[in-house]
Write a protein that holds these residues in place. Structure first.
Motif, PDB file in Angstrom:
ATOM      1  N   TRP A  58       0.781  -1.399   0.083  1.00 24.10           N
ATOM      2  CA  TRP A  58       0.110  -0.041  -0.090  1.00 24.10           C
ATOM      3  C   TRP A  58       0.923   1.392   0.026  1.00 24.10           C
ATOM      4  CZ3 TRP A  58      -0.877   3.575   3.947  1.00 24.10           C
ATOM      5  CH2 TRP A  58      -1.660   4.563   3.638  1.00 24.10           C
ATOM      6  N   LEU A  59       1.931   1.228   0.681  1.00 25.33           N
ATOM      7  CA  LEU A  59       2.819   2.357   0.810  1.00 25.33           C
ATOM      8  C   LEU A  59       3.651   2.515  -0.799  1.00 25.33           C
ATOM      9  CD1 LEU A  59       4.516   1.970   4.346  1.00 25.33           C
ATOM     10  CD2 LEU A  59       3.297   3.678   3.686  1.00 25.33           C
ATOM     11  N   ILE A  60       3.886   1.393  -1.161  1.00 25.02           N
ATOM     12  CA  ILE A  60       4.518   1.670  -2.415  1.00 25.02           C
ATOM     13  C   ILE A  60       3.716   2.225  -3.370  1.00 25.02           C
ATOM     14  CG2 ILE A  60       5.675   0.106  -4.387  1.00 25.02           C
ATOM     15  CD1 ILE A  60       6.736  -1.833  -1.913  1.00 25.02           C
ATOM     16  N   ALA A  61       2.341   1.597  -3.343  1.00 23.70           N
ATOM     17  CA  ALA A  61       1.451   2.089  -4.505  1.00 23.70           C
ATOM     18  C   ALA A  61       1.017   3.346  -4.223  1.00 23.70           C
ATOM     19  CB  ALA A  61       0.193   1.306  -4.402  1.00 23.70           C
ATOM     20  N   GLY A  62       1.184   4.080  -3.025  1.00 23.34           N
ATOM     21  CA  GLY A  62       0.891   5.314  -2.739  1.00 23.34           C
ATOM     22  C   GLY A  62       2.014   6.326  -2.780  1.00 23.34           C
ATOM     23  N   GLY A  63       3.043   5.850  -3.352  1.00 26.60           N
ATOM     24  CA  GLY A  63       4.074   6.784  -3.752  1.00 26.60           C
ATOM     25  C   GLY A  63       5.301   6.747  -2.842  1.00 26.60           C
ATOM     26  N   ARG A  64       5.358   6.076  -1.719  1.00 25.06           N
ATOM     27  CA  ARG A  64       6.153   6.029  -0.626  1.00 25.06           C
ATOM     28  C   ARG A  64       7.084   4.984  -0.667  1.00 25.06           C
ATOM     29  NH1 ARG A  64       1.632   6.998   3.320  1.00 25.06           N
ATOM     30  NH2 ARG A  64       1.015   8.973   2.566  1.00 25.06           N
ATOM     31  N   ALA A  65       7.723   4.554  -1.764  1.00 22.25           N
ATOM     32  CA  ALA A  65       8.387   3.267  -2.200  1.00 22.25           C
ATOM     33  C   ALA A  65       9.373   3.108  -1.174  1.00 22.25           C
ATOM     34  CB  ALA A  65       8.975   3.436  -3.629  1.00 22.25           C
ATOM     35  N   VAL A  66      10.285   3.950  -0.824  1.00 18.35           N
ATOM     36  CA  VAL A  66      11.184   3.627   0.342  1.00 18.35           C
ATOM     37  C   VAL A  66      10.955   3.203   1.439  1.00 18.35           C
ATOM     38  CG1 VAL A  66      13.132   4.900   1.620  1.00 18.35           C
ATOM     39  CG2 VAL A  66      12.833   5.488  -0.648  1.00 18.35           C
ATOM     40  N   PHE A  67       9.771   3.690   2.073  1.00 16.42           N
ATOM     41  CA  PHE A  67       9.191   3.299   3.548  1.00 16.42           C
ATOM     42  C   PHE A  67       8.691   1.744   3.105  1.00 16.42           C
ATOM     43  CE2 PHE A  67       8.875   7.944   4.099  1.00 16.42           C
ATOM     44  CZ  PHE A  67       9.740   7.879   5.183  1.00 16.42           C
ATOM     45  N   GLY A  68       7.922   1.795   1.919  1.00 13.76           N
ATOM     46  CA  GLY A  68       7.318   0.418   1.644  1.00 13.76           C
ATOM     47  C   GLY A  68       8.347  -0.686   1.447  1.00 13.76           C
ATOM     48  N   VAL A  69       9.352  -0.285   0.780  1.00 15.32           N
ATOM     49  CA  VAL A  69      10.559  -1.449   0.731  1.00 15.32           C
ATOM     50  C   VAL A  69      11.163  -1.798   1.915  1.00 15.32           C
ATOM     51  CG1 VAL A  69      12.564  -1.977  -0.187  1.00 15.32           C
ATOM     52  CG2 VAL A  69      10.722  -0.977  -1.665  1.00 15.32           C
ATOM     53  N   LEU A  70      11.566  -0.612   2.711  1.00 12.17           N
ATOM     54  CA  LEU A  70      11.884  -0.882   4.068  1.00 12.17           C
ATOM     55  C   LEU A  70      11.139  -1.686   4.939  1.00 12.17           C
ATOM     56  CD1 LEU A  70      13.438   2.576   5.060  1.00 12.17           C
ATOM     57  CD2 LEU A  70      14.579   0.467   4.435  1.00 12.17           C
ATOM     58  N   LEU A  71       9.810  -1.568   4.846  1.00 13.43           N
ATOM     59  CA  LEU A  71       8.919  -2.375   5.806  1.00 13.43           C
ATOM     60  C   LEU A  71       8.794  -3.811   5.158  1.00 13.43           C
ATOM     61  CD1 LEU A  71       6.593  -2.525   7.993  1.00 13.43           C
ATOM     62  CD2 LEU A  71       5.068  -1.664   6.314  1.00 13.43           C
ATOM     63  N   LEU A  72       8.739  -3.929   3.870  1.00 14.60           N
ATOM     64  CA  LEU A  72       8.767  -5.396   3.163  1.00 14.60           C
ATOM     65  C   LEU A  72       9.987  -5.982   3.721  1.00 14.60           C
ATOM     66  CD1 LEU A  72       6.974  -6.621   1.469  1.00 14.60           C
ATOM     67  CD2 LEU A  72       8.272  -6.199  -0.271  1.00 14.60           C
ATOM     68  N   LEU A  73      11.075  -5.345   3.740  1.00 14.60           N
ATOM     69  CA  LEU A  73      12.568  -6.135   4.162  1.00 14.60           C
ATOM     70  C   LEU A  73      12.589  -6.544   5.437  1.00 14.60           C
ATOM     71  CD1 LEU A  73      15.063  -3.876   1.984  1.00 14.60           C
ATOM     72  CD2 LEU A  73      14.468  -6.185   1.779  1.00 14.60           C
ATOM     73  N   VAL A  74      12.087  -5.626   6.442  1.00 14.27           N
ATOM     74  CA  VAL A  74      12.021  -5.676   7.936  1.00 14.27           C
ATOM     75  C   VAL A  74      10.945  -6.877   8.130  1.00 14.27           C
ATOM     76  CG1 VAL A  74      10.964  -4.731  10.220  1.00 14.27           C
ATOM     77  CG2 VAL A  74      12.684  -3.477   8.612  1.00 14.27           C
ATOM     78  N   ALA A  75       9.872  -6.902   7.599  1.00 17.77           N
ATOM     79  CA  ALA A  75       8.930  -7.996   7.568  1.00 17.77           C
ATOM     80  C   ALA A  75       9.514  -9.488   7.163  1.00 17.77           C
ATOM     81  CB  ALA A  75       7.546  -7.802   6.918  1.00 17.77           C
ATOM     82  N   LYS A  76      10.230  -9.254   6.089  1.00  9.49           N
ATOM     83  CA  LYS A  76      10.854 -10.623   5.391  1.00  9.49           C
ATOM     84  C   LYS A  76      11.833 -11.036   6.673  1.00  9.49           C
ATOM     85  CE  LYS A  76      12.095 -13.608   2.391  1.00  9.49           C
ATOM     86  NZ  LYS A  76      11.423 -15.015   2.726  1.00  9.49           N
TER      87      LYS A  76
END
Length: 164
Positions: free
Chosen positions: A82-100
């Motif tokens: 949702w963050l990535i789709a909303g234009g906050r790609a850096v935060f989205g990728v960081l959240l995805l990496l932390v979750a992974k």
């Protein structure tokens, strides 16, 4: 009609193999260190108590326990998308990496705790044995590839230069 020996099929298979190999390499890199880190957390009395309960689970329940981290992290992964789709790609990728990374660590620790119970299920034991063999073949192929060997050489040179 394309046949499995045609060049698009071979290219797709090569890309798929590399993607799976990268996933396996990430899991290999993170599995032991993250499980070890969670082992430090396991010194806490409440976590130690929980781990004793997990070790005592019957095989089928132990298998179900391995899916808990995936279910718990699903909202975070959806939030990252949702963050990535909303234009906050850096935060989205960081959240995805932390979750992974969190998921990998927890699953690694849970697998270490439940593996003896899981091996009592014949189908799981067979599948695990096949997985280990297949994973070894994929890793050997990746490690023998020119890009991998070049990266390892670069790493050695950088390490030597860093140490002076």
């Amino acid at each position: 009609m394309e046949t499995p020996s045609s060049w698009p099929w071979r290219a797709l298979k090569a890309v798929g193999t590399w993607l799976v190999a990268l996933l396996i390499l990430f899991e290999e890199w993170g599995w032991v260190p993250l499980a070890r880190l969670l082992g430090l957390v396991a010194r806490w009395p409440a976590v130690r108590w929980l781990e004793r309960r997990i070790v005592a689970l019957p095989p089928r329940v132990a298998l179900a326990v391995l899916f808990v981290p995936m279910l718990l992290l699903l909202p975070f992964k959806v939030g990252a998308l949702w963050l990535i789709a909303g234009g906050r790609a850096v935060f989205g990728v960081l959240l995805l990496l932390v979750a992974k990374m969190a998921g990998t660590g927890v699953v690694a620790r849970l697998f270490m705790l439940t593996r003896p119970q899981l091996m009592h299920m014949p189908w799981f034991s067979r599948a695990y044995g096949r997985w280990i063999v297949w994973k070894g073949v994929v890793l050997a192929r990746v490690r023998a590839s020119p890009p991998w060997r070049a990266a390892r050489g670069l790493k050695r040179r950088l390490r030597t230069a860093w140490r002076g």
